[in-house]
Scaffold this motif. Structure first.
Motif, PDB file in Angstrom:
ATOM      1  N   THR A  84      47.856  10.889   8.662  1.00  0.00           N
ATOM      2  CA  THR A  84      47.198  12.081   8.112  1.00  0.00           C
ATOM      3  C   THR A  84      46.368  12.871   9.123  1.00  0.00           C
ATOM      4  N   GLN A  85      46.222  12.370  10.360  1.00  0.00           N
ATOM      5  CA  GLN A  85      45.404  13.081  11.331  1.00  0.00           C
ATOM      6  C   GLN A  85      46.091  14.370  11.780  1.00  0.00           C
ATOM      7  N   GLU A  86      45.295  15.381  12.123  1.00  0.00           N
ATOM      8  CA  GLU A  86      45.852  16.655  12.570  1.00  0.00           C
ATOM      9  C   GLU A  86      46.729  16.473  13.807  1.00  0.00           C
ATOM     10  N   LEU A  87      46.335  15.543  14.685  1.00  0.00           N
ATOM     11  CA  LEU A  87      47.130  15.282  15.890  1.00  0.00           C
ATOM     12  C   LEU A  87      48.512  14.754  15.523  1.00  0.00           C
ATOM     13  N   ASP A  88      48.581  13.915  14.484  1.00  0.00           N
ATOM     14  CA  ASP A  88      49.873  13.391  14.041  1.00  0.00           C
ATOM     15  C   ASP A  88      50.773  14.531  13.570  1.00  0.00           C
ATOM     16  N   LYS A  89      50.187  15.472  12.855  1.00  0.00           N
ATOM     17  CA  LYS A  89      50.938  16.630  12.371  1.00  0.00           C
ATOM     18  C   LYS A  89      51.440  17.466  13.537  1.00  0.00           C
ATOM     19  N   ILE A  90      50.592  17.698  14.529  1.00  0.00           N
ATOM     20  CA  ILE A  90      50.979  18.479  15.703  1.00  0.00           C
ATOM     21  C   ILE A  90      52.134  17.811  16.435  1.00  0.00           C
ATOM     22  N   VAL A  91      52.030  16.492  16.620  1.00  0.00           N
ATOM     23  CA  VAL A  91      53.104  15.749  17.301  1.00  0.00           C
ATOM     24  C   VAL A  91      54.407  15.864  16.517  1.00  0.00           C
ATOM     25  N   GLY A  92      54.316  15.727  15.195  1.00  0.00           N
ATOM     26  CA  GLY A  92      55.511  15.817  14.360  1.00  0.00           C
ATOM     27  C   GLY A  92      56.179  17.173  14.467  1.00  0.00           C
ATOM     28  N   LEU A  93      55.397  18.247  14.417  1.00  0.00           N
ATOM     29  CA  LEU A  93      55.954  19.597  14.516  1.00  0.00           C
ATOM     30  C   LEU A  93      56.501  19.862  15.916  1.00  0.00           C
ATOM     31  N   THR A  94      55.841  19.316  16.932  1.00  0.00           N
ATOM     32  CA  THR A  94      56.278  19.529  18.305  1.00  0.00           C
ATOM     33  C   THR A  94      57.640  18.896  18.570  1.00  0.00           C
ATOM     34  N   THR A  95      57.942  17.787  17.914  1.00  0.00           N
ATOM     35  CA  THR A  95      59.227  17.119  18.130  1.00  0.00           C
ATOM     36  C   THR A  95      60.385  17.870  17.491  1.00  0.00           C
ATOM     37  N   GLY A  96      60.082  18.850  16.618  1.00  0.00           N
ATOM     38  CA  GLY A  96      61.158  19.635  16.024  1.00  0.00           C
ATOM     39  C   GLY A  96      61.137  19.740  14.519  1.00  0.00           C
ATOM     40  N   ALA A  97      60.156  19.120  13.864  1.00  0.00           N
ATOM     41  CA  ALA A  97      60.074  19.227  12.402  1.00  0.00           C
ATOM     42  C   ALA A  97      59.661  20.637  12.002  1.00  0.00           C
TER      43      ALA A  97
END
Length: 234
Positions: A84-97
């Motif tokens: 749920t951390q904002e960093l986790d979201k950023i990493v997920g979107l950066t990989t292509g989500a």
């Protein structure tokens, strides 16, 4: 009409079953997989329209699966994760989500996001037979954007964008010189109101700039107006 097929990749059986229940009730066909390797194999042999993807899984995590999907496929990917951390979201979107939903999720919100991503994907899919009356090709200096075929050329070279990235680029290019705030971009592209600060737009623009090699250009395609937002010059 061909049935919409959604791949659910999650090693938690209860979550996968719950997602299947809501998706089927909305008329979608669901294929489930308990791990990423099997999910990738399904992608190769089945026509999939959207992927709901967990992150924390054995053998291969969802981030790596997302990267591998993006090597060959342009279908929408929504990560559904307990991280749920904002960093986790950023990493997920950066990989292509294309989107990121945290567990526990609101089923109605998730279904709305599924529909939004599918609508965007179909509208921008080159195979879509729907044609617009007006000229939908935009040419700005060294960039050419063809909406009907979802093609983008930078200095004559074709680049491959996800539906979200294409929508952001098309929005900015359709209004050369106008500055859009991140909230405006989010509301126009995602068709949702912004209720809290998030880095979703920033991450997608960073990825978009990388594909256009904007960081190495002296004449930037997308210009940052500090404290205001983003624009593309005429």
């Amino acid at each position: 009409m061909e049935e919409t097929r959604i791949l659910v990749v999650d090693d938690e059986q209860e979550i996968a079953d719950l997602l299947e229940l809501y998706l089927i009730s909305d008329g979608y066909q669901v294929i489930k997989s308990g791990d990423a390797l099997e999910g990738l194999a399904i992608m190769e042999r089945e026509k999939i329209d959207l992927v709901l993807l967990d992150i924390m899984m054995p053998k291969m995590d969802g981030l790596e699966m997302c990267r591998k999907i993006r090597e060959k496929h342009n279908v929408p990917i929504i990560m559904v994760s307990a991280k749920t951390q904002e960093l986790d979201k950023i990493v997920g979107l950066t990989t292509g989500a294309d989107d990121y939903v945290t567990k526990p999720f609101n089923p109605l919100e998730l279904m709305a996001r599924v529909k939004s991503q599918l609508r965007r994907y179909r509208d921008l899919n080159p195979a879509n037979e729907k044609k617009e009356d007006e000229d939908s090709t935009i040419r700005l200096n060294h960039v050419t954007i063809i909406k009907e075929t979802h093609q983008v050329f930078v200095d004559g070279e074709s680049i491959k964008l996800t539906p979200i990235e294409f929508d952001i680029l098309y929005l900015l290019a359709s209004h050369p010189g106008r500055v859009f705030s991140t909230d405006e971009i989010f509301e126009k592209v995602w068709n949702e109101k912004v209720y809290e600060a998030n880095n979703t737009v920033m991450v997608h623009i960073r990825r978009l700039r990388g594909k256009m090699k904007d960081d190495t250009r002296t004449d930037k395609i997308i210009t940052t107006v500090w404290g205001v937002g983003y624009k593309i010059e005429q």
